[in-house]
Motif scaffolding. Structure first.
Motif, PDB file in Angstrom:
ATOM      1  N   MET A  71      63.641  47.616   7.792  1.00 57.08           N
ATOM      2  CA  MET A  71      62.407  47.123   8.399  1.00 57.08           C
ATOM      3  C   MET A  71      61.566  48.267   8.943  1.00 57.08           C
ATOM      4  O   MET A  71      60.339  48.257   8.836  1.00 57.08           O
ATOM      5  N   LEU A  72      62.207  49.276   9.534  1.00 55.78           N
ATOM      6  CA  LEU A  72      61.446  50.419  10.036  1.00 55.78           C
ATOM      7  C   LEU A  72      60.805  51.196   8.891  1.00 55.78           C
ATOM      8  O   LEU A  72      59.687  51.702   9.017  1.00 55.78           O
ATOM      9  N   ARG A  73      61.485  51.264   7.778  1.00 56.93           N
ATOM     10  CA  ARG A  73      60.971  52.019   6.640  1.00 56.93           C
ATOM     11  C   ARG A  73      59.826  51.292   5.930  1.00 56.93           C
ATOM     12  O   ARG A  73      58.893  51.925   5.431  1.00 56.93           O
ATOM     13  N   ASN A  74      59.882  49.956   5.917  1.00 53.55           N
ATOM     14  CA  ASN A  74      59.006  49.201   5.026  1.00 53.55           C
ATOM     15  C   ASN A  74      57.868  48.430   5.706  1.00 53.55           C
ATOM     16  O   ASN A  74      56.967  47.972   5.009  1.00 53.55           O
ATOM     17  N   TYR A  75      57.909  48.293   7.037  1.00 51.90           N
ATOM     18  CA  TYR A  75      56.868  47.500   7.697  1.00 51.90           C
ATOM     19  C   TYR A  75      56.176  48.333   8.770  1.00 51.90           C
ATOM     20  O   TYR A  75      56.824  48.762   9.730  1.00 51.90           O
ATOM     21  N   ASP A  76      54.880  48.516   8.636  1.00 49.08           N
ATOM     22  CA  ASP A  76      54.174  49.320   9.620  1.00 49.08           C
ATOM     23  C   ASP A  76      53.934  48.564  10.921  1.00 49.08           C
ATOM     24  O   ASP A  76      53.522  49.166  11.913  1.00 49.08           O
ATOM     25  N   PHE A  77      54.207  47.257  10.937  1.00 45.37           N
ATOM     26  CA  PHE A  77      54.044  46.462  12.155  1.00 45.37           C
ATOM     27  C   PHE A  77      55.358  46.338  12.938  1.00 45.37           C
ATOM     28  O   PHE A  77      55.422  45.608  13.931  1.00 45.37           O
ATOM     29  N   VAL A  78      56.388  47.047  12.522  1.00 42.80           N
ATOM     30  CA  VAL A  78      57.689  47.029  13.193  1.00 42.80           C
ATOM     31  C   VAL A  78      57.965  48.399  13.784  1.00 42.80           C
ATOM     32  O   VAL A  78      57.739  49.423  13.129  1.00 42.80           O
ATOM     33  N   THR A  79      58.449  48.424  15.046  1.00 43.22           N
ATOM     34  CA  THR A  79      58.779  49.683  15.709  1.00 43.22           C
ATOM     35  C   THR A  79      60.234  49.647  16.180  1.00 43.22           C
ATOM     36  O   THR A  79      60.877  48.596  16.203  1.00 43.22           O
ATOM     37  N   GLU A  80      60.736  50.802  16.577  1.00 45.33           N
ATOM     38  CA  GLU A  80      62.093  50.858  17.129  1.00 45.33           C
ATOM     39  C   GLU A  80      62.197  49.989  18.380  1.00 45.33           C
ATOM     40  O   GLU A  80      63.226  49.356  18.627  1.00 45.33           O
ATOM     41  N   GLU A  81      61.144  49.955  19.169  1.00 44.07           N
ATOM     42  CA  GLU A  81      61.149  49.118  20.379  1.00 44.07           C
ATOM     43  C   GLU A  81      61.234  47.640  20.012  1.00 44.07           C
ATOM     44  O   GLU A  81      61.949  46.873  20.660  1.00 44.07           O
ATOM     45  N   THR A  82      60.516  47.245  18.969  1.00 49.13           N
ATOM     46  CA  THR A  82      60.569  45.858  18.524  1.00 49.13           C
ATOM     47  C   THR A  82      61.986  45.462  18.152  1.00 49.13           C
ATOM     48  O   THR A  82      62.438  44.339  18.450  1.00 49.13           O
ATOM     49  N   LEU A  83      62.726  46.362  17.540  1.00 44.00           N
ATOM     50  CA  LEU A  83      64.072  46.066  17.040  1.00 44.00           C
ATOM     51  C   LEU A  83      65.172  46.469  18.023  1.00 44.00           C
ATOM     52  O   LEU A  83      66.345  46.572  17.640  1.00 44.00           O
ATOM     53  N   ALA A  84      64.820  46.645  19.300  1.00 43.42           N
ATOM     54  CA  ALA A  84      65.794  47.106  20.286  1.00 43.42           C
ATOM     55  C   ALA A  84      66.934  46.116  20.491  1.00 43.42           C
ATOM     56  O   ALA A  84      68.003  46.492  20.998  1.00 43.42           O
ATOM     57  N   TYR A  85      66.743  44.861  20.104  1.00 42.84           N
ATOM     58  CA  TYR A  85      67.836  43.877  20.211  1.00 42.84           C
ATOM     59  C   TYR A  85      69.102  44.374  19.540  1.00 42.84           C
ATOM     60  O   TYR A  85      70.217  44.151  20.025  1.00 42.84           O
ATOM     61  N   PHE A  86      68.946  45.048  18.414  1.00 46.51           N
ATOM     62  CA  PHE A  86      70.086  45.311  17.558  1.00 46.51           C
ATOM     63  C   PHE A  86      70.958  46.467  18.027  1.00 46.51           C
ATOM     64  O   PHE A  86      72.141  46.527  17.675  1.00 46.51           O
ATOM     65  N   THR A  87      70.422  47.383  18.808  1.00 42.22           N
ATOM     66  CA  THR A  87      71.192  48.570  19.192  1.00 42.22           C
ATOM     67  C   THR A  87      72.479  48.222  19.941  1.00 42.22           C
ATOM     68  O   THR A  87      73.562  48.699  19.558  1.00 42.22           O
ATOM     69  N   PRO A  88      72.443  47.399  21.006  1.00 41.79           N
ATOM     70  CA  PRO A  88      73.701  47.060  21.682  1.00 41.79           C
ATOM     71  C   PRO A  88      74.676  46.289  20.796  1.00 41.79           C
ATOM     72  O   PRO A  88      75.896  46.386  20.968  1.00 41.79           O
ATOM     73  N   ARG A  89      74.155  45.537  19.830  1.00 41.00           N
ATOM     74  CA  ARG A  89      75.040  44.742  18.975  1.00 41.00           C
ATOM     75  C   ARG A  89      75.922  45.624  18.099  1.00 41.00           C
ATOM     76  O   ARG A  89      76.989  45.181  17.650  1.00 41.00           O
ATOM     77  N   LEU A  90      75.517  46.865  17.862  1.00 36.95           N
ATOM     78  CA  LEU A  90      76.331  47.766  17.048  1.00 36.95           C
ATOM     79  C   LEU A  90      77.651  48.112  17.734  1.00 36.95           C
ATOM     80  O   LEU A  90      78.627  48.483  17.065  1.00 36.95           O
ATOM     81  N   THR A  91      77.701  48.002  19.067  1.00 36.41           N
ATOM     82  CA  THR A  91      78.957  48.205  19.786  1.00 36.41           C
ATOM     83  C   THR A  91      79.556  46.885  20.255  1.00 36.41           C
ATOM     84  O   THR A  91      80.781  46.732  20.283  1.00 36.41           O
ATOM     85  N   GLN A  92      78.707  45.922  20.629  1.00 33.86           N
ATOM     86  CA  GLN A  92      79.225  44.638  21.113  1.00 33.86           C
ATOM     87  C   GLN A  92      79.942  43.860  20.021  1.00 33.86           C
ATOM     88  O   GLN A  92      81.027  43.300  20.241  1.00 33.86           O
TER      89      GLN A  92
END
Length: 246
Positions: free
Chosen positions: A161-182
């Motif tokens: 999504m970060l590579r392909n959509y200019d309307f998506v940012t790392e901040e927008t996708l911040a949900y996913f970061t904790p899930r990588l450990t949780q």
């Protein structure tokens, strides 16, 4: 089907095989989302519908928590509620998902109202909540084992999504970061539990069926999105209608 008692290692292998065949990272809608083939309105529809799933996870976990027989098990499962609901307003996974929908330009009140949900999304999510509420503790825990596969889909989703959509940012996708450990922590506990407690052929089959059911829930949610917003594009009455198809 299993016709003999599996060793714990064989049971784990059978569970992993279900994910390899049935997990929704293989669904065409997910592939399109990851590969940048959706427009903004279609991405919004995904985020809005997925919100109901995210918001229902704590309710699902609370029904199981109430049935767990020991303090040790309850402490373990209570952590999942904290992960999703947070410890105060604005924290936790559900709040982070709302920041995702905010970042995609959706009105938060509209998202939280659930007015734009697809009927199939509502049906699938509620079927999952009812499954965890009504089935055995062993089956309920086994149904969470899709988390075994979630780090892979999260990595694909975020990078794509970060590579392909200019309307998506790392901040927008911040949900996913904790899930990588949780998610790995949660799945390790659940996998250990089912390997220890599925002691009969019938219990092992119930565990396999529970994971198959959960994979079906996630797959059917993407089926509904694909039918409504990709092809043939039949949006049900009352469901979200994208305004921006760019």
């Amino acid at each position: 089907m299993t016709h003999r008692l599996l060793t714990p290692e064989e049971l784990e292998a059978a569970l992993l095989a279900i994910g390899a065949e049935r997990y929704h990272n293989l669904h065409p809608f997910h592939r399109a989302l990851h590969d940048g083939k959706l427009n903004k309105g279609q991405v919004q529809a995904w985020a809005l519908n997925r919100y109901y799933y995210q918001a229902s996870i704590p309710a699902k976990d609370a029904t199981l928590l109430a049935r767990l027989p020991t303090a040790e098990l309850r402490r373990e499962w209570r952590r999942r509620l904290v992960d999703h609901d947070g410890t105060e307003p604005g924290t936790g996974g559900v709040a982070r998902w709302l920041r995702l929908t905010d970042g995609l330009g959706l009105d938060r009140a509209y998202v939280e109202s659930l007015d734009g949900l697809l009927p199939g999304t509502r049906f699938a999510v509620e079927a999952y909540v009812h499954f965890v509420r009504d089935r055995s503790i062993l089956e309920a825990i086994a149904s969470s084992l899709t988390e075994l596969f979630s780090p892979t889909i999260i990595s694909e989703r975020v990078s794509g999504m970060l590579r392909n959509y200019d309307f998506v940012t790392e901040e927008t996708l911040a949900y996913f970061t904790p899930r990588l450990t949780q998610a790995p922590q949660d799945s390790a506990f659940a996998l250990g539990y089912v390997k220890e407690h599925a002691r009969t052929v019938e219990q092992q089959q119930a565990v396999l069926n529970a994971l198959t059911f959960k994979c079906g829930v996630l797959w059917s949610m993407l089926d509904e999105l694909d039918y409504a917003y990709v092809a043939p594009g039949h949006i049900p009455p009352g469901a979200f209608k994208p305004q921006d198809a760019s």
